[in-house]
Design an enzyme around this catalytic site. Sequence first.
Site, PDB file in Angstrom:
ATOM      1  N   ILE A 102       0.814  -1.218   0.000  1.00 51.11           N
ATOM      2  CA  ILE A 102       0.000   0.000   0.000  1.00 51.11           C
ATOM      3  C   ILE A 102       0.842   1.259   0.000  1.00 51.11           C
ATOM      4  O   ILE A 102       0.310   2.353  -0.118  1.00 51.11           O
ATOM      5  CB  ILE A 102      -1.009   0.051   1.182  1.00 51.11           C
ATOM      6  N   GLY A 103       2.124   1.117   0.116  1.00 58.23           N
ATOM      7  CA  GLY A 103       2.928   2.339   0.051  1.00 58.23           C
ATOM      8  C   GLY A 103       4.370   2.065   0.384  1.00 58.23           C
ATOM      9  O   GLY A 103       4.728   0.989   0.849  1.00 58.23           O
ATOM     10  N   GLY A 161       7.389   4.037   2.423  1.00 57.59           N
ATOM     11  CA  GLY A 161       7.738   5.197   3.245  1.00 57.59           C
ATOM     12  C   GLY A 161       9.216   5.218   3.498  1.00 57.59           C
ATOM     13  O   GLY A 161       9.966   4.451   2.899  1.00 57.59           O
ATOM     14  N   GLY A 162       9.605   6.099   4.399  1.00 59.22           N
ATOM     15  CA  GLY A 162      11.017   6.202   4.734  1.00 59.22           C
ATOM     16  C   GLY A 162      11.544   4.901   5.294  1.00 59.22           C
ATOM     17  O   GLY A 162      12.713   4.579   5.163  1.00 59.22           O
ATOM     18  N   MET A 163      10.650   4.135   5.924  1.00 59.40           N
ATOM     19  CA  MET A 163      11.111   2.926   6.581  1.00 59.40           C
ATOM     20  C   MET A 163      11.218   1.750   5.631  1.00 59.40           C
ATOM     21  O   MET A 163      11.863   0.773   5.936  1.00 59.40           O
ATOM     22  CB  MET A 163      10.147   2.567   7.691  1.00 59.40           C
ATOM     23  N   VAL A 192       5.271  -0.782   2.862  1.00 57.00           N
ATOM     24  CA  VAL A 192       4.137  -1.002   3.747  1.00 57.00           C
ATOM     25  C   VAL A 192       3.129  -1.889   3.025  1.00 57.00           C
ATOM     26  O   VAL A 192       2.780  -1.627   1.872  1.00 57.00           O
ATOM     27  CB  VAL A 192       3.461   0.335   4.131  1.00 57.00           C
ATOM     28  N   ASP A 219       7.667  13.703  12.628  1.00 57.91           N
ATOM     29  CA  ASP A 219       7.632  13.648  11.158  1.00 57.91           C
ATOM     30  C   ASP A 219       6.206  13.837  10.658  1.00 57.91           C
ATOM     31  O   ASP A 219       5.755  13.124   9.769  1.00 57.91           O
ATOM     32  CB  ASP A 219       8.210  12.303  10.688  1.00 57.91           C
TER      33      ASP A 219
END
Lengths: 524, 191
Positions: A90-91, A93-95, A98, A206
């Site tokens: 679904i995405g 991110g910085g991590m 997801v 953030d």
Amino acid sequence: MTHDEWTRVRELFDAALTRRSSERAAFLDETCAGSPSLRAEVASLLDAHDRAADFIEAPAYEVAAHLFADAIDHPVAGRAVGPYIIRHEIGRGGMGVVYLADDTRLSRRVALKAIVPGTGSDATRRARMRQEARAAAALSHPGIATVYALEEIGEELYLACEYVPGRTLRALIESERLALPQVVDIAVQLARALAAAHAQGVVHRDLKPENVVRSGAGVVKVLDFGIARMENAAGARLTPTGDMIGTPAYMAPEQIRRQRVDFRTDLFALGLLVYEMASGSNPFEADTATATIARILEVDPLPLSQVSGTGLPALDRIVALCLRKDAESRYASAERLVADLEHLQAQLAEHRDDAPAELPRAGGSAIVESRTRSAQWWWEFHQVAVSMLYVSMMYPAWRARAWLPASWGTFFFFAVLAAVATSTTVRLHLRFTARVYPAELAVQRSRALGWTRVSDAGFSLALLLAAIGIEHAHPEIATLLVTVSIAAAVASFTIEPATTRAAFAQHPSTSTLEPPRRARRTQR
Amino acid sequence: MTKSSIAVASMIDHARQGDARALATLMPLVYDELRRLAIRYMRRERPGQTLQATALVHDVYLRLLQDSQLSWQNRAHFFGIAARSMRQILIERARTRGAAKRGGGRVRVTFEPGLIAAEAPTLDLEALDEALTRLATFDAELARVVEVRFFGGLSIEETAEALDISPATVKRRWTLARAWLARELGDTPRR
């Protein structure tokens, strides 16, 4: 084996292969007679050849493709990760990636965040992540997406979070211009979420439009609360080439300066979100990260109402207070911010039928009584008053013309006429702009400054010279001219700069006020 | 001619003059391409969708050589260098992976199900590399064919072009080298 021996091996191997396998033994017996070691060597190579099948026939990069697949070494649809079954991505991110996943133990959907591989191997880092996850998981608020668990599956780390269906604030801002009551509603919900988290000592760090989701029912939830530091620990904000992912556009000055970050950092980001929701653009965002950083550190954005044309100075003040460069001078707590926003929301509800511009005057609170607004009223009054005074001086100037030597008189009158015409035209234009096109005002003011100064000076000087000329014959009129001359000079060079500063400068410490990018773009 | 192909052309010129730095400069380019390739490769999730090997490696080379006006000789030379850099990168990668995964042990490259074929043979890339180095000590020609063909991923005909020998010769050398390496690796105790 000598070179010659090896050459012989090669020849025999090649020659043997041209023969049928049933004939090879006889061929070797014949050719290697007297040299058992040579025969053994060739025979073992032939044997290896027969058994080699597809050995190294596929190119190395195919065999070793997965050695390069770090970036995609993540589970895919249908794959089980511990107790979770991945549905789809679904995405990112910085991590890391997801996924939407099903938690088979509790039969619920989760957002499963794969923390970038390699971060889990370091024991101290792992311990810190556990601690952060624990703090984040302790947060329980309808405005915060809950962190369910930090899963350590093998060497990989996953964060299981509440899945929030809905649109991100980024999508909302980009697709529509949010109405003011909507903006305030979202702001109130965000501020309450911040207050709840801050009360437990957790700071987001953030907050940005991508991290806020609004459900179909209008409930706003903040994602990734308290886990931003994990991303930094993972160093995952950098791509392999060292580029920063995204922009620093939502960082507070103290974050950029790497100073102490606390709850006030979140307040800055919230102020920025409100500004962007209401105006449609982030006032700090520039073409490059460096330029953006410079703007965050140095530029005070124009009051929100001047950019968005909403005419709600109470919101201006709330946003400006959040966006103070110095963290100490922002709101002292998210609770205070909640109180101000709720107050504003109540007023908006009360005066829903009124025109937005009338709202602020209806309120009695310290915030709604806008110092800025009354200062701007005085500034507009000044423009009109000066214009009227100038026009009214045309009559004495006409009379004085006749008393001066003929050519001097005509010159004097036309000088006054030119000064008055210029000055009043420009001033009335400014007042018109302030009322009708507030977003353009800053630019128009800076353009007009030279014209008003020159015409004011010309006006004062002309009156003064005429007064000297008619001093003996008409002392009363001469006195009047001198008085008006001095008044005009004082008004232009002392009073007007003061009212302007009061009306348009948010912080006396900052002298330059740049209009945000969008406003500038419309000028070109 | 694109910027990168100009860069590649001039690098090859340097390489021809024996400039070892050219290889080092070429490596990141090849590395990026390999990585992109691997990602595409991994993306195919079901078995039975094996890509044609030469088509893949040609993508790599074409991207590096796009629009270039390299002469035939330069191009051949390029294949040689590219194959060497791919070998170095792959081995380096296998080594670091092995170190990370087993605390210093070596990694056995596995044909993962879903990647290539149903059966999953394993290949010790590092052992192969060591064997190839041994082979080169007494027969550099054979070793070069393996390098270009296996690490560079070229077909028999392309290898012939790159090494400026006949396809028949390539085939003979390849067959022997393969047998020799298979025997070496078969004898190597599994570590």
